[in-house]
Design an enzyme around this catalytic site. Structure first.
Site, short mmCIF file in Angstrom:
data_model
loop_
_atom_site.label_atom_id
_atom_site.label_comp_id
_atom_site.label_asym_id
_atom_site.label_seq_id
_atom_site.Cartn_x
_atom_site.Cartn_y
_atom_site.Cartn_z
N THR A 15 107.36 44.83 4.21
CA THR A 15 108.17 45.27 5.35
C THR A 15 107.47 46.42 6.03
O THR A 15 106.53 47.00 5.49
CB THR A 15 109.55 45.80 4.90
OG1 THR A 15 109.35 47.08 4.24
CG2 THR A 15 110.24 44.83 3.99
N ASP A 16 107.96 46.80 7.20
CA ASP A 16 107.55 48.08 7.74
C ASP A 16 108.44 49.14 7.08
O ASP A 16 109.35 48.83 6.31
CB ASP A 16 107.65 48.10 9.27
CG ASP A 16 106.73 49.16 9.87
OD1 ASP A 16 106.27 50.05 9.11
OD2 ASP A 16 106.47 49.12 11.07
N TYR A 17 108.13 50.37 7.39
CA TYR A 17 108.75 51.54 6.76
C TYR A 17 110.29 51.49 6.81
O TYR A 17 110.86 51.60 7.89
CB TYR A 17 108.24 52.77 7.51
CG TYR A 17 108.15 54.06 6.75
CD1 TYR A 17 109.28 54.80 6.47
CD2 TYR A 17 106.92 54.56 6.34
CE1 TYR A 17 109.19 56.01 5.79
CE2 TYR A 17 106.82 55.76 5.67
CZ TYR A 17 107.96 56.48 5.40
OH TYR A 17 107.85 57.68 4.74
N THR A 18 110.92 51.28 5.69
CA THR A 18 112.39 51.20 5.55
C THR A 18 113.05 50.14 6.45
O THR A 18 114.21 50.29 6.83
CB THR A 18 113.10 52.56 5.80
OG1 THR A 18 112.77 53.02 7.12
CG2 THR A 18 112.69 53.61 4.79
#
Ligand code: BGC
Length: 741
Positions: free
Chosen positions: A274-277
């Protein structure tokens, strides 16, 4: 030959079988907690690239609850963390990732600038060097290439991409993946690539970061998806989901995107991070109620690894217990993560990238700096050179004015990874080292917006005093020419750096106006992470060049260009609009039913600004001039299985040797869905000595004419086509031909 191939294949399949046996048996021995740990990616505190940080990540490594770390590098630091992983029950090595976006220690121009070189072998080479340095510094994995097509320069992240063109984006995606991954991931100087941000992040509304995306399937397939697909076809080992929604569902929870399209249709074999969070962010997106639902949606959609959200870490076990997800789904994700570690050779030796000596000898080698200088030279785009103000003579006395003239930090741009800005060369330094007599004054702050200055981490100073000092330098010390170093500071582009006004900030404009009033010849050297609106500057300044953020060697490279040691050859890969109201603006537009007619009110246009951009896609001048002969076609019809040859002779008619990028565009005049007025389908970068000429040839087949038809089939339709060639997308010659059924 055949025999060797067969043996290799046999050896390959034996190795695959061995890998499968090993990893499958490892997974069988893993507890559910250990499996979930492998899907958990956490940031170290060495660098923080997002809004949230987990303090006790080391504890998670020690307990086997974290399988990968990002934002940690150097052989010593990664060894220390790897030691912790080696204390866990199964001793599964950690994977180290980082945003090595345009170089690791040796920083190259920002990707948008690098794309303007139109030099694919060079782009592969910079990725190769980035991988050499990153791998020597303990890293296994880069979050690059970013191949988001973007048509809105308000978006700060256009700096990280390669501009607005799909076809060029595909070519660059391929060479970048090859450059990072090489031929063999097991070699210690190769790293995993990560194609991002999947998908469509570049199409966020109004250029405001993290905003909504809404797009037809046709638009996706035709213009936005191909560069990601090209990266996948080139073997990108990993892919990163984007923050935005895709057709109403956040990319991170979008099963159609991650499983149907990426895995099934495109055959992607790597793992998805995923991207950050971005799993957590599906809650504010309004698609799930809580993290429990978010984890379920993400895993089922096809997300293997959770970056920094700890959602998998906290929710997956309960989801298994509640029988919401089968363990098999987790096992598959774990397999893909372990496979990447295996391919890197980490199971054989978890410390194989932690070699202090290699780091010391590889990082910032003179050869790397030389490539950085060449790339920066080639990325410079000359927009205007009235009266041949440039190149400057060696004997010239220069007044260098502007907040970007001696700012080391700005030279390496944003996302400059482990780059040490104290080792970067500013323009002042570059001119001095070239033996030029130069006096420098800052003249203005980057912006007088105190709040923005704070956000950019800059000190507020006395602008009136700065202006006075600059004018004294310009007037007082016999300067022959003023080189202005203006534009954006590095923090004004990149992530979370959208701007609604993309002009040069008012503080710097005031300075420019005052300097112009002295009557001295002015060369405007721009530092920028995006296309800027430059109507006023273009109307008043004789010479303008765009230098982007050129990296570690920026100052040397720009001085080389200013002094004519390198004849500029960069060509824009993103349109420069006249004003913000024209955005989105891009070269491959469609005709519409009411194309512009100045004499007819009811046609597609503005009342207050022209339709065309200030500087079109593909545009860039040289100190020399190139003359294009007539564009010729080998025939004016082509069979479906046939081909055509287009040729055009280019002559260097000016006074300097130089590079020219000859561009080829195509138009499908009538088709089952409306097609743009032109689409890039080829280019050739040639070098011509003064007086020299060369015939440039392109081969066209039906493959170049394909598009997604009314039924979304990728086909070429018979009928009339136009072929265009020229030095940029605007100044083209056009010839017709017909594709026969
Ligand atoms: C960015 C990604 C980046 C990640 C890790 C995110 O905020 O969108 O491009 O790779 O952070 O630093």
């Amino acid at each position: 030959m055949k025999c060797i191939l067969a043996l290799l294949l046999l050896a390959g399949s034996a190795a695959n079988a061995q890998q499968q046996r090993l990893l499958t048996s490892l997974i069988q021995r893993m507890t559910l907690d250990e499996k979930i740990g492998q899907l958990n990616l956490l940031t170290s505190d060495m660098d923080v690239t997002g809004p949230f940080m987990k303090e006790n990540y080391k504890q998670d490594i020690l307990s086997g609850a974290c399988g990968a770390i990002f934002n940690a590098y150097t052989p010593q630091y990664t060894r220390m963390l790897q030691d912790m992983a080696m204390k866990t029950r199964l001793k599964i090595p950690l994977l180290f990732g980082y945003d090595v976006i345009h170089g690791h220690k040796t920083i190259f121009p920002i990707p948008l600038g690098e794309a303007c070189t139109w030099d694919l072998p060079l782009m592969e080479k910079t990725a190769r060097i980035a991988a050499e340095e990153a791998s020597a510094d303990g890293l296994h994995w880069t979050y690059s290439p970013m191949v988001d097509i973007a048509r809105d320069p308000r978006w700060g992240r256009v700096a990280e991409g390669v501009g607005e063109d799909t076809w060029l984006g595909e070519q660059i995606a391929r060479v970048k993946v090859r450059g990072y991954q090489g031929n063999d991931l097991a070699a210690t100087n190769t790293i995993l690539a990560c194609v991002k941000h999947f998908a469509l992040y570049g199409a966020i509304e109004a250029g405001r970061d993290y905003n909504t995306v809404d797009m037809s399937r046709r638009q996706m397939y035709q213009y936005y998806l191909p560069p990601y697909k090209a990266a996948v076809e080139a073997g990108a080992a990993t892919a990163m989901t984007s923050f935005n929604e895709v057709d109403g569902i956040p990319a991170t929870g979008n099963r159609w995107l991650l499983t149907e399209l990426l895995r099934k249709e495109w055959g992607f074999k790597g793992f998805v991070v995923t991207d950050y969070t971005s799993i957590n962010e599906m809650i504010p997106h309004g698609i799930v109620k809580n993290e429990y639902e978010a984890a379920e949606l993400a895993l089922k959609a096809g997300v293997d690894m959770d970056m920094q959200g700890s959602v998998y870490a906290t929710q997956l076990k309960k989801l298994v217990t509640d029988k919401k997800i089968p363990v098999k789904l987790i096992d598959d994700a774990v397999y893909r993560v372990l496979e990447a570690k295996y391919k890197l050779g980490l199971f054989q030796d978890p410390y194989r990238y932690c070699d202090t000596q290699r780091a010391a000898s590889v990082n910032m080698r003179p050869e790397h700096l030389q490539v950085a200088r060449e790339t920066a030279q080639r990325s410079v785009v000359l927009l205007k050179n009235e009266g041949q103000v440039l190149p400057l003579k060696q004997s010239v006395k220069v007044a260098l004015i502007g907040p970007l003239g001696d700012s080391q930090r700005d030279m390496i741009g944003n996302w400059s990874a482990a780059g040490d800005y104290k080792k970067s060369v500013t323009l002042l330094q570059g001119l001095k080292e070239a033996g030029i007599t130069v006096t420098y004054a800052q003249g203005a702050q980057v912006t007088s917006d105190a709040q923005l200055m704070g956000k950019l981490g800059l000190q507020v100073g006395d602008e009136d005093a700065m202006l006075k000092e600059a004018l004294d330098v310009v007037r007082g010390r016999g300067a022959d020419v003023v080189v202005m170093a203006l534009g954006e500071s590095q923090g004004m582009s990149g992530e979370a750096a959208s701007r609604s006004d993309i002009g040069i900030p008012a503080s710097q404009k005031r300075l420019l106006e005052a300097v112009l009033q002295t009557g001295k010849p002015v060369v405007l050297t721009l530092f920028n992470g995006r296309p800027l609106t430059l109507e006023w500057e273009n109307a008043h300044v004789p010479a303008i060049l765009v230098t982007w953020f050129g990296g570690t060697q920026a100052g040397h490279a720009i001085a080389d260009v200013l002094l004519g040691k390198f004849n500029p050859s960069g060509k824009l890969t993103m349109t420069f609009p006249r004003n913000v109201g024209q955005i989105p603006i891009y070269y491959n537009r469609k005709n519409t039913g009411r194309p512009l007619d100045a004499n007819n009110k009811y046609t597609s246009k503005y009342l207050d600004v022209a339709n065309d951009p200030l500087f079109p896609f593909g545009f860039g001048l040289s100190y020399t001039t190139f003359e294009y002969g007539p564009l010729q076609l080998s025939a004016n019809t082509m069979a479906m299985n046939g081909s055509l040859r287009a040729s055009i002779t280019v002559t260097n008619t000016g006074g300097y040797d130089g590079y020219e990028t000859v561009q080829l565009y195509l138009r499908d005049v009538t088709a089952s869905v409306n097609r743009p007025l032109q689409e890039l389908r080829g280019f050739k970068k040639i070098f011509l000595k003064k007086g020299e000429k060369q015939e440039v040839r392109f081969e066209i087949t039906a493959a170049d004419l394909k598009f997604y038809d009314r039924n979304m089939r990728y086909v070429a339709e018979p009928g009339e086509f136009r072929l265009q060639a020229g030095p940029n997308s605007r100044d083209v010659q056009e010839v017709k031909f017909e594709l026969k059924p």
